[in-house]
Scaffold this active site. Structure first.
Site, PDB file in Angstrom:
ATOM      1  N   GLU A   1     -15.872 -32.827  17.686  1.00 18.85           N
ATOM      2  CA  GLU A   1     -16.414 -34.130  17.248  1.00 18.85           C
ATOM      3  C   GLU A   1     -17.214 -34.006  15.953  1.00 18.85           C
ATOM      4  O   GLU A   1     -18.368 -34.420  15.863  1.00 18.85           O
ATOM      5  CB  GLU A   1     -17.246 -34.756  18.363  1.00 18.85           C
ATOM      6  CG  GLU A   1     -16.378 -35.120  19.562  1.00 18.85           C
ATOM      7  CD  GLU A   1     -17.073 -35.974  20.611  1.00 18.85           C
ATOM      8  OE1 GLU A   1     -18.304 -35.959  20.670  1.00 18.85           O
ATOM      9  OE2 GLU A   1     -16.361 -36.660  21.372  1.00 18.85           O
TER      10      GLU A   1
ATOM     11  N   GLU B   1      -9.933 -34.985  25.057  1.00 17.38           N
ATOM     12  CA  GLU B   1     -10.965 -35.432  25.991  1.00 17.38           C
ATOM     13  C   GLU B   1     -10.673 -36.879  26.324  1.00 17.38           C
ATOM     14  O   GLU B   1     -10.394 -37.671  25.432  1.00 17.38           O
ATOM     15  CB  GLU B   1     -12.377 -35.389  25.375  1.00 17.38           C
ATOM     16  CG  GLU B   1     -12.973 -34.034  25.263  1.00 17.38           C
ATOM     17  CD  GLU B   1     -14.413 -34.076  24.712  1.00 17.38           C
ATOM     18  OE1 GLU B   1     -15.134 -35.063  24.944  1.00 17.38           O
ATOM     19  OE2 GLU B   1     -14.783 -33.112  24.044  1.00 17.38           O
TER      20      GLU B   1
HETATM   21  P1  P53 Z   1     -21.219 -37.256  28.162  1.00 12.00           P
HETATM   22  C1  P53 Z   1     -20.626 -39.543  22.274  1.00 12.00           C
HETATM   23  C2  P53 Z   1     -19.609 -40.472  22.467  1.00 12.00           C
HETATM   24  C3  P53 Z   1     -18.392 -40.049  22.976  1.00 12.00           C
HETATM   25  C4  P53 Z   1     -18.212 -38.708  23.287  1.00 12.00           C
HETATM   26  O1  P53 Z   1     -20.041 -37.295  27.086  1.00 12.00           O
HETATM   27  C5  P53 Z   1     -19.237 -37.801  23.081  1.00 12.00           C
HETATM   28  C6  P53 Z   1     -20.446 -38.202  22.549  1.00 12.00           C
HETATM   29  C7  P53 Z   1     -21.556 -37.245  22.270  1.00 12.00           C
HETATM   30  O2  P53 Z   1     -22.080 -36.672  23.419  1.00 12.00           O
HETATM   31  O3  P53 Z   1     -19.129 -36.459  23.314  1.00 12.00           O
HETATM   32  C8  P53 Z   1     -18.065 -35.862  24.012  1.00 12.00           C
HETATM   33  O4  P53 Z   1     -21.229 -35.874  28.711  1.00 12.00           O
HETATM   34  C9  P53 Z   1     -18.352 -34.376  23.954  1.00 12.00           C
HETATM   35  C10 P53 Z   1     -18.526 -33.730  25.295  1.00 12.00           C
HETATM   36  C11 P53 Z   1     -19.168 -34.699  26.256  1.00 12.00           C
HETATM   37  C12 P53 Z   1     -18.227 -35.876  26.457  1.00 12.00           C
HETATM   38  O5  P53 Z   1     -17.965 -36.510  25.228  1.00 12.00           O
HETATM   39  O6  P53 Z   1     -22.435 -37.591  27.384  1.00 12.00           O
HETATM   40  O7  P53 Z   1     -17.380 -33.677  23.211  1.00 12.00           O
HETATM   41  O8  P53 Z   1     -19.240 -32.542  25.140  1.00 12.00           O
HETATM   42  O9  P53 Z   1     -19.512 -34.147  27.488  1.00 12.00           O
HETATM   43  C13 P53 Z   1     -18.746 -36.911  27.422  1.00 12.00           C
HETATM   44  O10 P53 Z   1     -20.865 -38.286  29.174  1.00 12.00           O
END
Ligand code: P53
Length: 496
Positions: free
Chosen positions: A202, A394
């Site tokens: 990201e 993801e």
């Molecule tokens: P969590 C922001 C918006 C979308 C995805 O997020 C994001 C973020 C920043 O955290 O991050 C990604 O755990 C990231 C992962 C993370 C996952 O989204 O806050 O690459 O490390 O765990 C989900 O719900």
């Protein structure tokens, strides 16, 4: 509905070192900022802990790289605080059990990240830490036992603390050289074991998120954000060139936080503001990493944000020589952009989600909009722009799970979320998009990155650990586990 995925489509799941491994001090691993970051919730920030110049302990709001501690203070792990990343979900000791479960679901790909500070504990060490190298070798060998291809993120929000404190982190050009040494070391060590790589997780967050969430970014924040990004672009390009030299089989991608932005109204002001959001938040990084040069609108952005960047001719040459082989991204939600004033009831109040509420969509407990068609839209738009293979690395739903009396976990909400998004990918493929892989986020429950919570679960495998770190850490397949197994076995045909 009938979904057609290509014959060799890669199905799997994804985790990141800091959120899964635990063992934060074991086998010579060095500290990172997340090791001094506590847990928060949707409405309360994670805190970064420190000891100030007079010896008093304190906490500053913000996760990892965002927190600002007082002059003269140093980051510190405090006795009376709980740090959820210290034990993660103990993947460090349980990876064999976990990979076996992934294999049972039928994975052909597993995305994980290498922790920089396991390989170079201080970031500026001359020699790598052999125990760190050994750990990932064992993990990759374990994957190959089951025919699973590792997909490795080289950096997932985890710069070694020493580089942050004594060099100023990514504000310092020297970080490019330290990253190069680290990347060269792992490309060499894992030649033949890993062929899919991502340089920076990201990467676009640094700039995209500066003026989101009702936050007003200062001139200094823009200046630092764009400069840090430039150094990361050069580091990424250099790593890609080296990665290709070490093994021409390597396929190396960028990794973009893929939020689909819509104009909230058809007011032309909103349409233009939305286009500019795509440029600043999404295209800026993709264009540099895929096309190897800054786009025309970069000049508009730098002028708008009043930044002056240290960019050399040699940098520009390196960017041209280190283009990515594939475009990979995370996708969770869409956001609405508007220039109009909004009452708070019309706004989204989520963590990391923002803007005008979309009346056509539903929102998760953490305020993230569920929008599968937004994924089709993103895939088509991006493939049309770049024409290189895409991976969704993801995608998932963070939700609270309840364990039934018999120990089972009925997570039909998560199944629905993935069913709709897989269907959305099939639509894009039918429309000509070259999508080659799907790794769901948190194939197993892990610590949330944004909030540090355990209760915000994404996994198809439940981990018995709570927000205070209590639990057996036992693994239990959820209903989604058996569902995904069927999806993979049918190559995405059976979403029932
Ligand atoms: P969590 C922001 C918006 C979308 C995805 O997020 C994001 C973020 C920043 O955290 O991050 C990604 O755990 C990231 C992962 C993370 C996952 O989204 O806050 O690459 O490390 O765990 C989900 O719900």
């Amino acid at each position: 509905m009938s979904n057609k995925f290509p014959k060799n489509f890669l199905w799997g799941g994804a985790i990141a070192a800091t959120q899964a491994e635990g063992a934060y001090k074991e086998d010579g691993r060095g500290l990172i900022k997340l090791d001094v970051t506590t847990g928060g919730t949707k409405d309360t920030p994670r805190m970064t802990t420190y000891i100030d110049k007079d010896g008093n302990s304190g906490e500053a709001p913000g996760r990892g790289h965002h927190a600002v501690i007082p002059e003269g203070a140093h980051y510190a792990v405090l006795e009376d605080h709980y740090y959820p990343n210290h034990d993660g979900v103990d993947f460090y000791h349980r990876y064999k059990e976990d990979i076996k479960l992934f294999a049972e679901m039928g994975y052909s790909i597993f995305r994980l990240s290498i922790s920089w500070s396991r390989i170079f504990p201080n970031g500026d060490d001359k020699e790598p830490n052999q125990k760190g190298l050994d750990f990932y070798r064992q993990v990759f060998e374990e994957c190959h036992k089951y025919g699973i291809e590792p997909l490795v993120s080289i950096w997932h929000f985890d710069t070694p603390l020493n580089l942050e404190v004594n060099y100023g982190g990514w504000n310092n050009r020297q970080l490019i050289d330290f990253y190069e040494r680290y990347a060269r070391t792992i490309f060499t060590a894992y030649k033949g074991l890993v062929k899919y790589w991502l340089t920076f997780n990201e990467i676009n967050n640094t700039v995209m998120m500066l003026d989101m969430f009702g936050r007003k970014a200062t001139k200094e924040m823009y200046q630092q954000g764009y400069q840090q990004l430039h150094y990361q672009f050069v580091a990424s390009a250099r790593a890609i060139k080296i990665g290709h030299e070490i093994d021409p089989e390597n396929k190396i991608g960028c990794m973009i936080c893929g939020i689909t932005f819509y104009p909230a109204t058809c007011d032309p002001n909103d349409i233009l503001a939305n286009e500019h959001k795509w440029q600043q938040g999404i295209y800026y990084c993709g264009d540099v990493q895929v096309k190897g040069q800054y786009p025309t609108y970069a000049k508009r952005l730098w002028k708008l944000h009043d930044v002056e960047l240290d960019i050399t001719n040699k940098d520009l040459e390196e960017l041209r020589e280190g283009c990515v082989d594939m475009y990979t991204f995370s996708y969770y939600m869409s956001n609405n952009v508007t220039t109009h004033h909004l009452d708070s009831k019309d706004m989204v109040d989520g963590n990391y989600s923002t803007g005008a509420r979309n009346e056509y969509l539903t929102y998760s407990e953490w305020g993230w909009a569920e929008d599968p068609l937004g994924l089709t839209y993103y895939l088509e738009k991006i493939y049309d722009r770049y024409g290189i293979p895409l991976m969704v690395v993801e995608n998932g739903l963070g939700a609270v799970d309840t364990v039934s009396e018999d120990g089972s976990i009925h997570d039909d909400y998560r199944i629905n979320y993935h069913r709709n998004h897989i269907d959305a990918m099939a639509k894009a493929i039918a429309n000509g998009v070259d999508l080659i892989a799907y790794t769901t986020w948190g194939c197993i429950d892990i610590v949330s990155s944004g909030t540090g919570e355990m209760r915000k679960r994404y996994g198809f495998i439940y981990v018995d650990k709570d927000d205070k770190g209590k639990g057996t850490f036992n693994r239990t397949p959820k209903d989604s586990f058996y569902w995904y197994k069927k999806v993979i076995a049918s190559n995405g045909e059976d979403l029932g």
